[in-house]
Design an enzyme around this catalytic site. Structure first.
Site, PDB file in Angstrom:
ATOM      1  N   LYS A 113       0.825  -1.215   0.000  1.00  0.00           N
ATOM      2  CA  LYS A 113       0.000   0.000   0.000  1.00  0.00           C
ATOM      3  C   LYS A 113       0.854   1.257   0.000  1.00  0.00           C
ATOM      4  CE  LYS A 113      -4.442  -1.650   1.391  1.00  0.00           C
ATOM      5  NZ  LYS A 113      -5.679  -1.477   2.112  1.00  0.00           N
ATOM      6  N   LYS A 195      -3.875 -10.004  -5.907  1.00  0.00           N
ATOM      7  CA  LYS A 195      -5.194 -10.293  -5.327  1.00  0.00           C
ATOM      8  C   LYS A 195      -6.254  -9.315  -5.852  1.00  0.00           C
ATOM      9  CE  LYS A 195      -5.784  -7.632  -1.151  1.00  0.00           C
ATOM     10  NZ  LYS A 195      -6.554  -7.504   0.025  1.00  0.00           N
ATOM     11  N   LYS A 198     -10.714  -4.028  -3.980  1.00  0.00           N
ATOM     12  CA  LYS A 198     -11.782  -3.069  -4.289  1.00  0.00           C
ATOM     13  C   LYS A 198     -11.238  -1.722  -4.741  1.00  0.00           C
ATOM     14  CE  LYS A 198     -13.261  -3.215   0.360  1.00  0.00           C
ATOM     15  NZ  LYS A 198     -12.096  -3.143   1.257  1.00  0.00           N
TER      16      LYS A 198
END
Ligand code: AQP
Length: 331
Positions: A113, A195, A198
Site C-alpha cells: 500500500k 489479489k 476493491k
C-alpha cells in the site's frame, strides 16, 4: 456452555468485491449460530488511504446494507461502525507501545500500500495492524474469519495477546484465524498474480457485488487466462486456477469434479458457465442491498444498537487493561 466469540470487519474503502465476499463475508453467515458474532465496518482503517468524505459515508452505509443482504442477522450478531466505539483507538494506543518497529516493517500489506500511495506515507498506514489487533482483542475474540491476505496481521494480534498476557497477567484469549479452504485469496481477473482488490484502478480486474448481470458476464469472459487451452488446476495457469476456485466456492462443487466436467472442452464453455454462476449467485445479494438502502432509518437503527452492544464489551475490556497497566482510575 457460553458461546465462543468471533470478530471480523471490512473497510468501507470502496465497493466490496467478489474477493471480499468469497474470502470473508460469505463465511460469516454460517458461523452466526455457533459463535457470538461481532461484525464491524472499519472506517478508521479506511482513512489510512485518502477518502472522499461523502463517498466514505455512502460506502459505510452501503457496506452495512450488504452485510444484511448476505444474511448477517442483527438479532443474532452485533453489527457496528468502528468509529462509533472510541475504545478501538484507545486500546490501539496501548498496544502500539508494545509493538516493535521491526514487526510493523515486515508487513507486506504496508509495503504494497505504501508503494501505491507513495505521496501519502502516513503513520496510520504503518500502524494499521496495531489497530486491527485492538479491534480483535477489545472483544476478547476467539475466532477471526478473514481472507488469506490478513494472515500476517492476525499473527501480530496473536503475538500482542501473548505479550500482554505475559507482561501483566492473563487478559486476552489468543485469537485463531479461520481461513476458507477454497477462495481464501481471490485473484484479479486482469492480473491473476495479484489479489482482487476493491481499490484496483482497473474495474475489469474485480467484480463488485453491485455489478449488474451483464457487467459480470463481460468481466469474466474477458478474464486473462493463458494459451494452454486445458481447464486444469495448477499454479502455472493462474487465471484458470482463480476461476476454478470462484466456481467451486460459489457452487460448493469440488475442483476435481469441475475439472472433470470441462477437461476436454477448452475455455469458452467454462468461462461462460462460471460467469452465469457468479452473475446469478450474486443477484439476490444485489437486489436485497438496493431494497435495504432505501430504508435509511432501519440501517441507522441497526448501527446505533450495534454500537451500544459493542461498546459495553469494549468498555469492560479497556477498564481491565487500564487497571493492569497501572493507570489510575477516574473514580
Ligand atoms: N482477494 C481477496 N480474496 C479473498 N479475501 C479477500 N479479502 C480482501 N480481498 C480478498 C478479505 O476481505 C476482508 C475485508 O478486507 P478489507 O476491506 O479489510 O481490506 P483488504 O483486505 O485490503 O481488501 P481490499 O478489497 O483489497 O481493499 P482495499 O483495496 O481497500 O485495500 C478481509 O477478511 C480480507 O482478508
Amino acid at each position: 456452555m457460553e458461546k465462543k466469540r468471533l470478530f471480523s470487519g471490512v473497510q468501507p474503502s470502496g465497493r466490496i468485491t467478489l474477493g471480499n465476499y468469497l474470502g470473508a463475508l460469505s463465511n460469516w453467515t454460517t458461523l452466526q449460530d455457533e459463535y457470538e458474532c461481532i461484525f464491524s465496518i472499519v472506517d478508521m482503517h479506511a482513512i489510512t488511504v485518502p477518502q472522499n468524505p461523502k463517498e466514505l459515508r455512502e460506502n459505510a452505509l452501503l457496506l452495512l446494507a450488504q452485510y444484511l443482504a448476505i444474511g448477517i442477522d442483527p438479532q443474532k450478531s452485533t453489527i457496528f461502525i468502528q468509529s462509533h466505539v472510541p475504545e478501538h483507538a484507545e486500546l490501539s494506543w496501548v498496544l502500539s507501545t508494545m509493538t516493535y518497529m521491526g514487526e510493523l516493517n515486515r508487513m507486506t500489506q504496508y509495503k504494497e500500500k505504501s508503494q501505491k500511495n507513495s505521496d501519502n506515507l502516513n503513520a496510520g498506514l504503518f500502524t494499521y495492524p496495531v489497530l486491527m489487533a485492538a479491534d480483535i482483542l477489545l472483544y476478547c475474540t476467539d475466532l477471526v474469519p478473514v481472507g488469506a491476505d490478513q494472515k500476517q496481521h492476525l499473527e501480530l494480534a496473536r503475538d500482542l495477546a501473548n505479550r500482554f498476557n505475559h507482561r501483566y497477567s492473563d487478559t486476552f484469549p489468543v485469537p485463531e484465524g479461520f481461513f476458507p479452504k477454497v477462495a481464501a485469496r481471490v485473484m484479479s481477473l486482469q492480473e491473476p498474480n495479484k489479489k482482487m482488490s476493491k481499490s484496483d484502478a482497473n474495474e475489469n480486474g474485480f467484480i463488485s457485488l453491485l455489478d449488474e448481470h451483464d457487467v459480470i458476464i463481460k468481466k469474466i469472459k474477458r478474464a486473462v487466462t493463458d494459451s494452454v487451452g486445458i481447464v486444469q488446476y495448477n499454479d502455472e495457469q493462474a487465471g484458470i486456477k482463480n476461476l476454478l476456485e470462484i466456481y467451486s466456492k460459489m457452487t460448493g462443487e469440488s475442483i476435481e469434479s469441475i475439472v472433470a466436467k470441462y477437461g476436454g472442452k477448452g475455455y469458452g464453455d467454462f468461462k461462460q458457465d462460471t460467469a452465469e454462476i457468479v452473475a446469478e449467485g450474486l443477484r439476490p445479494v444485489r437486489e436485497k442491498t438496493k431494497e435495504l438502502l432505501s430504508d435509511k432509518a432501519y440501517l441507522e437503527s441497526v448501527y446505533r444498537e450495534g454500537a451500544e452492544k459493542a461498546e459495553a464489551i469494549a468498555r469492560k475490556t479497556l477498564r481491565k487493561v487500564h487497571k493492569k497497566i497501572g493507570f489510575l482510575p477516574r473514580g
